[in-house]
Write an enzyme that holds these catalytic residues in place. Sequence first.
Site, PDB file in Angstrom:
ATOM      1  N   ARG A   1      22.866 -21.602  37.779  1.00 23.18           N
ATOM      2  CA  ARG A   1      24.325 -21.610  38.019  1.00 23.18           C
ATOM      3  C   ARG A   1      24.922 -22.967  37.676  1.00 23.18           C
ATOM      4  O   ARG A   1      25.832 -23.458  38.353  1.00 23.18           O
ATOM      5  CB  ARG A   1      24.657 -21.246  39.469  1.00 23.18           C
ATOM      6  CG  ARG A   1      23.935 -20.029  40.002  1.00 23.18           C
ATOM      7  CD  ARG A   1      24.090 -18.830  39.121  1.00 23.18           C
ATOM      8  NE  ARG A   1      23.413 -17.657  39.668  1.00 23.18           N
ATOM      9  CZ  ARG A   1      23.337 -16.496  39.026  1.00 23.18           C
ATOM     10  NH1 ARG A   1      23.863 -16.359  37.815  1.00 23.18           N
ATOM     11  NH2 ARG A   1      22.733 -15.475  39.573  1.00 23.18           N
TER      12      ARG A   1
ATOM     13  N   ASN B   1      15.334 -22.125  44.671  1.00 25.41           N
ATOM     14  CA  ASN B   1      14.355 -21.157  44.156  1.00 25.41           C
ATOM     15  C   ASN B   1      13.239 -22.003  43.551  1.00 25.41           C
ATOM     16  O   ASN B   1      13.406 -22.593  42.486  1.00 25.41           O
ATOM     17  CB  ASN B   1      14.973 -20.267  43.076  1.00 25.41           C
ATOM     18  CG  ASN B   1      15.965 -19.269  43.668  1.00 25.41           C
ATOM     19  OD1 ASN B   1      15.818 -18.840  44.807  1.00 25.41           O
ATOM     20  ND2 ASN B   1      16.975 -18.917  42.898  1.00 25.41           N
TER      21      ASN B   1
ATOM     22  N   GLU C   1      15.949 -13.374  48.415  1.00 28.57           N
ATOM     23  CA  GLU C   1      15.970 -13.127  46.973  1.00 28.57           C
ATOM     24  C   GLU C   1      14.596 -13.384  46.341  1.00 28.57           C
ATOM     25  O   GLU C   1      14.477 -14.030  45.306  1.00 28.57           O
ATOM     26  CB  GLU C   1      17.065 -13.967  46.302  1.00 28.57           C
ATOM     27  CG  GLU C   1      18.454 -13.622  46.848  1.00 28.57           C
ATOM     28  CD  GLU C   1      19.598 -14.335  46.151  1.00 28.57           C
ATOM     29  OE1 GLU C   1      19.387 -15.407  45.573  1.00 28.57           O
ATOM     30  OE2 GLU C   1      20.723 -13.797  46.208  1.00 28.57           O
TER      31      GLU C   1
ATOM     32  N   ARG D   1      25.235  -6.287  53.976  1.00 28.73           N
ATOM     33  CA  ARG D   1      24.748  -7.639  53.666  1.00 28.73           C
ATOM     34  C   ARG D   1      25.475  -8.705  54.477  1.00 28.73           C
ATOM     35  O   ARG D   1      24.872  -9.703  54.883  1.00 28.73           O
ATOM     36  CB  ARG D   1      24.925  -7.875  52.159  1.00 28.73           C
ATOM     37  CG  ARG D   1      24.631  -9.275  51.726  1.00 28.73           C
ATOM     38  CD  ARG D   1      24.601  -9.369  50.218  1.00 28.73           C
ATOM     39  NE  ARG D   1      24.603 -10.761  49.813  1.00 28.73           N
ATOM     40  CZ  ARG D   1      24.496 -11.175  48.552  1.00 28.73           C
ATOM     41  NH1 ARG D   1      24.383 -10.286  47.566  1.00 28.73           N
ATOM     42  NH2 ARG D   1      24.504 -12.456  48.252  1.00 28.73           N
TER      43      ARG D   1
ATOM     44  N   LYS E   1      25.744 -20.646  54.528  1.00 29.68           N
ATOM     45  CA  LYS E   1      26.837 -20.551  53.550  1.00 29.68           C
ATOM     46  C   LYS E   1      28.147 -20.331  54.291  1.00 29.68           C
ATOM     47  O   LYS E   1      28.172 -19.633  55.313  1.00 29.68           O
ATOM     48  CB  LYS E   1      26.592 -19.398  52.578  1.00 29.68           C
ATOM     49  CG  LYS E   1      25.480 -19.698  51.578  1.00 29.68           C
ATOM     50  CD  LYS E   1      25.450 -18.704  50.426  1.00 29.68           C
ATOM     51  CE  LYS E   1      24.271 -19.038  49.514  1.00 29.68           C
ATOM     52  NZ  LYS E   1      24.235 -18.262  48.269  1.00 29.68           N
TER      53      LYS E   1
ATOM     54  N   ASP F   1      28.525 -14.556  49.649  1.00 27.26           N
ATOM     55  CA  ASP F   1      27.985 -15.451  48.632  1.00 27.26           C
ATOM     56  C   ASP F   1      29.077 -16.171  47.829  1.00 27.26           C
ATOM     57  O   ASP F   1      29.258 -15.867  46.639  1.00 27.26           O
ATOM     58  CB  ASP F   1      27.072 -14.660  47.684  1.00 27.26           C
ATOM     59  CG  ASP F   1      26.137 -15.560  46.899  1.00 27.26           C
ATOM     60  OD1 ASP F   1      26.147 -16.770  47.140  1.00 27.26           O
ATOM     61  OD2 ASP F   1      25.401 -15.026  46.045  1.00 27.26           O
TER      62      ASP F   1
ATOM     63  N   GLU G   1      27.259 -24.840  54.131  1.00 25.21           N
ATOM     64  CA  GLU G   1      26.997 -24.969  52.695  1.00 25.21           C
ATOM     65  C   GLU G   1      28.184 -24.424  51.899  1.00 25.21           C
ATOM     66  O   GLU G   1      28.630 -23.297  52.128  1.00 25.21           O
ATOM     67  CB  GLU G   1      25.712 -24.185  52.353  1.00 25.21           C
ATOM     68  CG  GLU G   1      25.278 -24.300  50.906  1.00 25.21           C
ATOM     69  CD  GLU G   1      23.985 -23.507  50.611  1.00 25.21           C
ATOM     70  OE1 GLU G   1      23.009 -23.611  51.386  1.00 25.21           O
ATOM     71  OE2 GLU G   1      23.962 -22.796  49.605  1.00 25.21           O
TER      72      GLU G   1
ATOM     73  N   GLU H   1      30.141 -20.997  40.459  1.00 24.20           N
ATOM     74  CA  GLU H   1      29.508 -19.745  40.042  1.00 24.20           C
ATOM     75  C   GLU H   1      30.494 -18.584  40.020  1.00 24.20           C
ATOM     76  O   GLU H   1      30.591 -17.863  39.022  1.00 24.20           O
ATOM     77  CB  GLU H   1      28.337 -19.435  40.983  1.00 24.20           C
ATOM     78  CG  GLU H   1      27.671 -18.108  40.677  1.00 24.20           C
ATOM     79  CD  GLU H   1      26.461 -17.833  41.562  1.00 24.20           C
ATOM     80  OE1 GLU H   1      26.152 -18.672  42.432  1.00 24.20           O
ATOM     81  OE2 GLU H   1      25.835 -16.772  41.369  1.00 24.20           O
TER      82      GLU H   1
ATOM     83  N   GLU I   1      42.236 -16.842  42.592  1.00 23.49           N
ATOM     84  CA  GLU I   1      42.069 -15.691  43.488  1.00 23.49           C
ATOM     85  C   GLU I   1      42.972 -14.537  43.049  1.00 23.49           C
ATOM     86  O   GLU I   1      42.578 -13.367  43.069  1.00 23.49           O
ATOM     87  CB  GLU I   1      42.425 -16.124  44.913  1.00 23.49           C
ATOM     88  CG  GLU I   1      42.275 -15.026  45.937  1.00 23.49           C
ATOM     89  CD  GLU I   1      42.753 -15.448  47.328  1.00 23.49           C
ATOM     90  OE1 GLU I   1      43.531 -16.417  47.433  1.00 23.49           O
ATOM     91  OE2 GLU I   1      42.361 -14.787  48.299  1.00 23.49           O
TER      92      GLU I   1
HETATM   93  C1  GCV Z   1      19.738 -20.370  43.946  1.00 25.30           C
HETATM   94  C2  GCV Z   1      23.364 -16.660  44.678  1.00 25.30           C
HETATM   95  C3  GCV Z   1      23.138 -17.176  43.288  1.00 25.30           C
HETATM   96  C4  GCV Z   1      21.688 -17.560  43.072  1.00 25.30           C
HETATM   97  C5  GCV Z   1      21.293 -18.577  44.138  1.00 25.30           C
HETATM   98  C6  GCV Z   1      21.522 -17.940  45.507  1.00 25.30           C
HETATM   99  C7  GCV Z   1      21.210 -18.900  46.643  1.00 25.30           C
HETATM  100  O1  GCV Z   1      22.734 -15.421  44.861  1.00 25.30           O
HETATM  101  O2  GCV Z   1      23.550 -16.212  42.359  1.00 25.30           O
HETATM  102  O3  GCV Z   1      21.555 -18.092  41.790  1.00 25.30           O
HETATM  103  O4  GCV Z   1      19.970 -18.983  44.002  1.00 25.30           O
HETATM  104  O5  GCV Z   1      22.874 -17.572  45.613  1.00 25.30           O
HETATM  105  O6  GCV Z   1      22.146 -19.437  47.205  1.00 25.30           O
HETATM  106  O7  GCV Z   1      20.057 -19.076  46.967  1.00 25.30           O
END
Ligand code: GCV
Length: 683
Positions: A169, A211, A294, A344, A368, A373, A395, A401, A515
């Site tokens: 991203r 990740n 994920e 979710r 978050k 998301d 966060e 993104e 938005e």
């Molecule tokens: C790093 C979203 C993004 C993912 C990201 C994830 C996260 O799903 O698309 O790329 O992964 O958030 O915050 O872990």
Amino acid sequence: MTAPAARPVPRTDADPAWLPPEAFRALGSRRVLVCGTGDLTDTVHGEVDAACAEFGGTAVRAAVADHRPYDRPYDLVLRLDGTADGTAGGAEHRADDEAFTLVRERGRTTVSGAGGRGLLHGLFHVVRLGEAAFGADRPPVTHRPALATRMLNHWDNVAVHPVMGQVERGYAGGSLFWRDGRARGDLDRVRAYGRLLAACGINAVCVNNVNVHTTEAHLLTDRIGEVAALADALRPYGIRAHLSVTFAAPLVLGGLGTADPLDASVRAWWAAATARVYAAIPDFGGYVVKADSEGQPGPFAYGRSHADGANLLADALAPHGGTVYWRAFVYNHRQDWRDRTTDRARAAYDHFVPLDGAFRDNAVLQVKHGPVDFQPREPVSPVIGALPRTRIAVEVQATQEYTGQQRHVCALAPMWSEVLGFRPGAGASPTVGELARGGLVAVSNAGDDPYWTGHPLAQANLYAAGRLGARPGADPHAVLDEWIELTFTPDTCPDPERLRAGLRAVLRGSWRTYEKYTAPLGVGFMVQPGHHYGPSADGYEYSPWGTYHFADRDGVGVDRSRATGTGYAGQYAEPWATLYESPATCPDELLLFFHHVPYGHVLHSGTTVVQHIYDTHFEGVAEAAAARDIWTSLAGLMDGARHARVAERYEEQLRGAREWRDHINSYFFRKSGVPDARGRPIH
Ligand code: GCV
């Protein structure tokens, strides 16, 4: 006594961003004394030296013990408090070390730092004040960051990932830290980055993606030296390095047969691995962990809770003063879209609230800001107010993104400020900014692009992440103004008022404009799958990711009420639970997040849902076009290359905004069959 050496200001070809030489004019034309020893004092000294060399001032350095220089006529004294030590300190983030006091009396401005970081922040405060730092008397005021940790998470891969590329991203080129599968050899750019971050208040950086792929897993062990090199480059700016680690490390790296957090050999492995990390990086900040999320491994595989998982790492870090930042982004990403009971948005609360009080003191739950998301509009996550006995970090996502991928202007400070000012409880209960005892974390939007952030105006988001972390209650428009003044130095421009006004106009409302022309009324996720740029109303509708809007011929939105829906609204404390429960009281901008309503439902604004969709999409495009025109009119008031880069991106923004408008309006027209009341073309 010989005065200690100044640290040279890092030189790179990159854009100076909010630290152009002109920003130092007021300071650099003065007689300045820097008083103290230690690494960060050397940094401050270097800044003052460079500024004075540029603007004709004089810079003098003295050790703390030497009081004589005070007798001389200095305009500015930057000194460490009595016994303070001007180094970067240990692993722990303590807002008190970062405090400084500023006073102006009898023609002299004095900044006293409580520690090396405080002195550095004090220096940059003087830079922000400019001439005002040397004007009228100022009584002593102590400035202390409200949140002890202001961290950037870099979703950077060491090796280029076949799908996600180097920076997951990332919209600003390659990684600042990694190239060709290794830490960069030339770290001047990293030093310059650290300098920029220190100047906006960031004090922590996590250098790799949450990740954690196999190559990156090794940073914890045999490749820790590369992390240490980055930490060394960031330390002189008061920034502690952090590392994302995989929960499976004992299996992947240690050759153990398990990663069970309650297994003694696993605990011993983490303790030993962590001790080696601290041997390499004594002020290492800690670990960031994405577990059971994920596809990342986690404690669920062993039937253990996330408190067990987090505490395992917290215990390994505790003897060294480190912290684990454990992400709450845990949900089922393999959902059956036909199952309307799974939501979710509920997941983080359902997983983590029962664990309140079970986390160690040095474990921070990183949440978050919204429950799904980083969509352009989400309610504030109910997790933030629901774990009073747990340290929470909030966060946010500076990397855009879902907000235009740094091809569209979307200044996020106003959004973040709404989040930070939200009070999850009743009446005068604490704000999110006050509840975020674990800090503010922003996913970084920077890369090796010459402007750092691809879109030069996206620098404002990086800047705001630091400033709002230090002062969550700050006026977001004032933060943007500050960024404008420093970055564009209007005082050197032929028409400063027009420049300021133009920049304000294109930035302040840009989030709301974005938005308007994207997904409506808080419904979210109408992006193209995978890369998440551009519209695709049904892109995620029949997928396993749990991001649905349920539009049909009669209506749209997700019923998250307690009475008839998923019950998510009930995760809030009062008054929010009741307010969100009913379409009659739910705020318009979140209506479709909480309710499935007919297209003819009348909003508080007096218009119907479908007409609102049409109107806002036309308005959004018109606003983007107006912003583009304002930008065009600013040519000649700033350097040509910057102007041209933004101008080019505005063309893409406008193209994209039209595409969004036509796609979304046509989608809802075709679903609902309701024509636009104003007869505008809908395809
Ligand atoms: C790093 C979203 C993004 C993912 C990201 C994830 C996260 O799903 O698309 O790329 O992964 O958030 O915050 O872990």
